[in-house]
Design a protein around this motif. Structure first.
Motif, PDB file in Angstrom:
ATOM      1  N   HIS A 100       0.857  -1.183   0.000  1.00 21.03           N
ATOM      2  CA  HIS A 100       0.000   0.000   0.000  1.00 21.03           C
ATOM      3  C   HIS A 100       0.892   1.232   0.000  1.00 21.03           C
ATOM      4  N   LEU A 101       0.437   2.304  -0.643  1.00 16.80           N
ATOM      5  CA  LEU A 101       1.259   3.505  -0.716  1.00 16.80           C
ATOM      6  C   LEU A 101       1.176   4.351   0.551  1.00 16.80           C
ATOM      7  N   LEU A 102       0.032   4.324   1.244  1.00 10.77           N
ATOM      8  CA  LEU A 102      -0.167   5.224   2.369  1.00 10.77           C
ATOM      9  C   LEU A 102      -0.035   4.567   3.729  1.00 10.77           C
ATOM     10  N   ASP A 103       0.005   3.251   3.813  1.00 14.40           N
ATOM     11  CA  ASP A 103       0.169   2.591   5.110  1.00 14.40           C
ATOM     12  C   ASP A 103       1.117   1.399   4.960  1.00 14.40           C
ATOM     13  N   ASP A 104       1.229   0.594   6.010  1.00 16.50           N
ATOM     14  CA  ASP A 104       2.178  -0.520   6.013  1.00 16.50           C
ATOM     15  C   ASP A 104       1.574  -1.833   5.537  1.00 16.50           C
ATOM     16  N   GLY A 105       0.359  -1.847   5.069  1.00 18.99           N
ATOM     17  CA  GLY A 105      -0.296  -3.082   4.653  1.00 18.99           C
ATOM     18  C   GLY A 105       0.158  -3.546   3.279  1.00 18.99           C
ATOM     19  N   PHE A 106      -0.237  -4.796   2.979  1.00 14.39           N
ATOM     20  CA  PHE A 106       0.107  -5.393   1.691  1.00 14.39           C
ATOM     21  C   PHE A 106      -1.123  -6.059   1.091  1.00 14.39           C
ATOM     22  N   ASP A 107      -1.206  -6.026  -0.203  1.00 12.30           N
ATOM     23  CA  ASP A 107      -2.118  -6.858  -0.973  1.00 12.30           C
ATOM     24  C   ASP A 107      -1.249  -7.841  -1.755  1.00 12.30           C
ATOM     25  N   HIS A 108      -1.874  -8.666  -2.575  1.00 11.33           N
ATOM     26  CA  HIS A 108      -1.074  -9.603  -3.355  1.00 11.33           C
ATOM     27  C   HIS A 108      -1.600  -9.704  -4.778  1.00 11.33           C
ATOM     28  N   LEU A 109      -0.712 -10.139  -5.657  1.00 12.57           N
ATOM     29  CA  LEU A 109      -1.032 -10.409  -7.055  1.00 12.57           C
ATOM     30  C   LEU A 109      -0.667 -11.863  -7.310  1.00 12.57           C
ATOM     31  N   ASP A 110      -1.635 -12.642  -7.788  1.00  8.52           N
ATOM     32  CA  ASP A 110      -1.431 -14.059  -8.098  1.00  8.52           C
ATOM     33  C   ASP A 110      -1.434 -14.270  -9.604  1.00  8.52           C
ATOM     34  N   VAL A 111      -0.501 -15.038 -10.085  1.00 11.29           N
ATOM     35  CA  VAL A 111      -0.482 -15.492 -11.474  1.00 11.29           C
ATOM     36  C   VAL A 111      -0.364 -17.009 -11.418  1.00 11.29           C
ATOM     37  N   ASP A 112      -1.333 -17.688 -12.022  1.00 12.16           N
ATOM     38  CA  ASP A 112      -1.350 -19.145 -11.998  1.00 12.16           C
ATOM     39  C   ASP A 112      -1.622 -19.643 -13.404  1.00 12.16           C
ATOM     40  N   SER A 113      -0.716 -20.420 -13.924  1.00 17.67           N
ATOM     41  CA  SER A 113      -0.872 -21.018 -15.242  1.00 17.67           C
ATOM     42  C   SER A 113      -0.526 -22.497 -15.128  1.00 17.67           C
ATOM     43  N   PRO A 114      -1.529 -23.356 -14.988  1.00 15.86           N
ATOM     44  CA  PRO A 114      -1.226 -24.779 -14.837  1.00 15.86           C
ATOM     45  C   PRO A 114      -0.713 -25.383 -16.139  1.00 15.86           C
ATOM     46  N   THR A 115      -0.068 -26.527 -16.007  1.00 18.30           N
ATOM     47  CA  THR A 115       0.414 -27.198 -17.205  1.00 18.30           C
ATOM     48  C   THR A 115      -0.779 -27.650 -18.047  1.00 18.30           C
ATOM     49  N   GLY A 116      -0.635 -27.580 -19.334  1.00 20.59           N
ATOM     50  CA  GLY A 116      -1.687 -27.992 -20.253  1.00 20.59           C
ATOM     51  C   GLY A 116      -1.141 -29.022 -21.226  1.00 20.59           C
ATOM     52  N   ASP A 117      -2.033 -29.806 -21.797  1.00 21.07           N
ATOM     53  CA  ASP A 117      -1.608 -30.835 -22.751  1.00 21.07           C
ATOM     54  C   ASP A 117      -1.116 -30.192 -24.041  1.00 21.07           C
ATOM     55  N   LEU A 118      -0.086 -30.758 -24.596  1.00 21.35           N
ATOM     56  CA  LEU A 118       0.482 -30.309 -25.858  1.00 21.35           C
ATOM     57  C   LEU A 118       0.753 -31.546 -26.695  1.00 21.35           C
ATOM     58  N   ARG A 119       0.153 -31.602 -27.871  1.00 23.24           N
ATOM     59  CA  ARG A 119       0.361 -32.737 -28.774  1.00 23.24           C
ATOM     60  C   ARG A 119       0.871 -32.184 -30.099  1.00 23.24           C
TER      61      ARG A 119
END
Length: 170
Positions: A100-119
């Motif tokens: 956070h810009l104005l206090d000491d707190g935090f948020d989070h950003l998640d990026v999730d890309s599971p494995t996928g089939d490739l043939r």
């Protein structure tokens, strides 16, 4: 046998057993987990660091398509056969703090890309000779003709999936 030799031999046998034991589950699942250890860096820098992890797929070759014999041709079709390969897209799991810009707190950003089939199927080649098949009308001699070549195109099939999200807290 000296005690140092016995200790070295025991260490080597233990290392080989641990490697074989860790490789068996990865080969069964088809992916190899790749953790990125950043926990030790966050303490000296006094910062919140992202958590990263990935999965790398293992390649599994298939059975190539064999040549097909076609009447009227001297060379079989699919001279260089195509090879099917199945695998997966690499997976990624990342979570990073957003301060956070104005206090000491935090948020989070998640990026999730599971494995996928490739043939996939590798490219192939089909070639025909510059001669025709022997014919009874020409006393059993082959005739001349224009040589033919063809490239069998590669094939790629996959579905990619991923999620990006934000939220409160770490």
């Amino acid at each position: 046998m000296k005690p140092t030799t016995r200790g070295t031999l025991a260490a080597v046998v233990t290392g080989v057993a641990a490697t074989v034991g860790a490789a068996a589950p990865a080969a069964a699942s088809g992916t190899v987990p790749v953790p990125v250890p950043l926990g030790g860096v966050s303490q000296p820098l006094d910062m919140k660091l992202p958590r990263l992890g990935a999965e790398l797929p293992l390649l599994k070759p298939g059975v190539p398509e064999g040549p097909r014999y076609v009447t009227g041709r001297l060379v079989p079709d699919r001279t260089v056969p195509r090879l099917p390969v199945s695998s997966g897209l690499p997976g990624l799991a990342a979570r990073t703090p957003l301060p956070h810009l104005l206090d000491d707190g935090f948020d989070h950003l998640d990026v999730d890309s599971p494995t996928g089939d490739l043939r996939t199927v590798t490219p192939g080649l089909s070639v025909d000779a510059p001669l025709t098949a022997p014919d009874g009308g020409t006393f059993g001699l082959p005739g001349a003709r224009v040589p033919q070549t063809g490239v069998l195109p590669p094939v790629l099939r996959t579905v990619a999936d991923g999620n990006v999200g934000t939220g409160p807290g770490l």
